[in-house]
Design a protein around this motif. Structure first.
Motif, short mmCIF file in Angstrom:
data_model
loop_
_atom_site.label_atom_id
_atom_site.label_comp_id
_atom_site.label_asym_id
_atom_site.label_seq_id
_atom_site.Cartn_x
_atom_site.Cartn_y
_atom_site.Cartn_z
N ILE A 105 0.87 -1.17 -0.17
CA ILE A 105 -0.11 0.05 -0.04
C ILE A 105 0.88 1.27 0.26
O ILE A 105 0.56 2.30 -0.75
CB ILE A 105 -1.15 -0.04 1.25
CG1 ILE A 105 -2.01 -1.13 0.97
CG2 ILE A 105 -1.76 1.43 1.19
CD1 ILE A 105 -2.72 -1.46 2.11
N ALA A 106 2.05 1.19 0.47
CA ALA A 106 3.10 2.48 0.61
C ALA A 106 3.18 3.06 -0.79
O ALA A 106 3.70 3.90 -1.00
CB ALA A 106 4.28 1.89 1.47
N ALA A 107 3.25 2.03 -1.67
CA ALA A 107 3.44 2.41 -3.32
C ALA A 107 2.69 3.58 -3.57
O ALA A 107 3.15 4.16 -4.41
CB ALA A 107 3.13 1.24 -4.17
N ILE A 108 1.57 3.98 -2.91
CA ILE A 108 0.86 5.21 -3.31
C ILE A 108 1.52 6.27 -2.94
O ILE A 108 1.16 7.60 -3.90
CB ILE A 108 -0.83 5.15 -2.53
CG1 ILE A 108 -1.46 6.12 -3.15
CG2 ILE A 108 -0.50 5.38 -1.05
CD1 ILE A 108 -3.02 6.12 -2.65
N TYR A 109 2.73 6.33 -2.07
CA TYR A 109 3.39 7.60 -1.64
C TYR A 109 4.12 7.68 -3.08
O TYR A 109 4.56 9.04 -3.19
CB TYR A 109 4.15 7.42 -0.45
CG TYR A 109 3.49 7.47 0.73
CD1 TYR A 109 3.42 8.44 1.39
CD2 TYR A 109 2.79 6.20 1.30
CE1 TYR A 109 2.47 8.45 2.71
CE2 TYR A 109 1.93 6.24 2.19
CZ TYR A 109 1.89 7.41 2.99
OH TYR A 109 1.07 7.48 4.30
N ALA A 110 4.51 6.89 -3.75
CA ALA A 110 5.47 7.01 -5.12
C ALA A 110 4.59 7.69 -6.01
O ALA A 110 5.38 8.55 -6.84
CB ALA A 110 6.14 5.73 -5.30
N PHE A 111 3.33 7.22 -6.41
CA PHE A 111 2.75 7.75 -7.44
C PHE A 111 1.75 8.85 -7.31
O PHE A 111 1.29 9.52 -8.03
CB PHE A 111 1.68 6.43 -8.06
CG PHE A 111 2.61 5.34 -8.61
CD1 PHE A 111 3.28 5.56 -9.45
CD2 PHE A 111 2.89 4.19 -7.48
CE1 PHE A 111 4.57 4.22 -9.95
CE2 PHE A 111 3.60 3.29 -7.97
CZ PHE A 111 4.44 3.36 -9.09
N ASN A 112 1.14 9.02 -5.77
CA ASN A 112 0.52 10.23 -5.75
C ASN A 112 0.87 10.84 -4.18
O ASN A 112 -0.05 10.39 -3.15
CB ASN A 112 -0.76 9.80 -5.80
CG ASN A 112 -1.82 11.10 -5.76
OD1 ASN A 112 -1.66 12.42 -5.43
ND2 ASN A 112 -3.06 10.89 -6.27
N PRO A 113 2.11 11.25 -3.80
CA PRO A 113 2.47 11.47 -2.46
C PRO A 113 1.35 12.45 -1.60
O PRO A 113 1.27 12.50 -0.60
CB PRO A 113 3.81 12.05 -2.54
CG PRO A 113 3.76 12.46 -4.05
CD PRO A 113 2.99 11.72 -5.03
N ALA A 114 0.80 13.40 -2.46
CA ALA A 114 0.04 14.36 -1.90
C ALA A 114 -1.23 13.92 -1.34
O ALA A 114 -1.59 14.14 -0.22
CB ALA A 114 -0.34 15.59 -2.85
N PHE A 115 -1.86 12.90 -2.10
CA PHE A 115 -3.22 12.23 -1.77
C PHE A 115 -2.67 11.32 -0.58
O PHE A 115 -3.56 11.34 0.46
CB PHE A 115 -3.50 11.29 -2.99
CG PHE A 115 -4.65 10.37 -2.61
CD1 PHE A 115 -6.00 11.02 -2.47
CD2 PHE A 115 -4.36 9.14 -2.28
CE1 PHE A 115 -7.09 10.19 -2.01
CE2 PHE A 115 -5.59 8.28 -1.96
CZ PHE A 115 -6.73 8.77 -1.82
N ALA A 116 -1.53 10.69 -0.45
CA ALA A 116 -1.13 9.56 0.40
C ALA A 116 -1.07 10.07 1.82
O ALA A 116 -1.55 9.92 2.87
CB ALA A 116 -0.04 8.76 -0.01
#
Length: 132
Positions: free
Chosen positions: A20-31
């Protein structure tokens, strides 16, 4: 041998949660906003993205090790050390007044990492006990 018997399920579930941490790579503002309740600071975008892809890939490799037995030991060791360091960071800053407000935002991550570290220790204990 509870930990050994359930290792594959542990690796799959723990790996998927870690991914789930991969979301920080692709959309850090949202994460940061949705998962941590923090504001995004573009000055740190490379750090957020690097951390997200590193931990996301760790999760992917944890899942892969559920099926590729030869990969298990190095991946479990790396995962254990990475997660243990996150736990260390959380607790070493627990009483720091400058970061105390952040601690509550990271509790779900720490619970996950503590659980995975304890399970890993249980697995290693069973493996050592069975070799004696």
């Amino acid at each position: 041998m509870f930990f050994t018997k359930n290792l594959r399920v542990f690796l799959i579930v723990g790996g998927l949660i870690t991914m789930i941490a991969a979301i920080y790579a692709f959309n850090p503002a949202f994460a940061l906003k949705q998962m941590n309740g923090l504001e995004f600071d573009a000055q740190y975008v490379f750090l957020f993205r690097h951390w997200g892809i590193m931990v996301g890939l760790t999760g992917l490799f944890i899942v892969a090790s559920a099926y590729k037995v030869a990969w298990r030991e190095p991946i479990i060791l790396f995962s254990f050390l990475e997660k243990l360091f996150m736990v260390y960071l959380f607790f070493s800053n627990f009483f720091n007044p400058e970061t105390a407000y952040l601690n509550a935002k990271f509790i779900p991550f720490v619970i996950t990492d503590v659980t995975m570290c304890l399970y890993t220790l249980g697995y290693w204990y069973e493996q050592r006990k069975s070799k004696i």
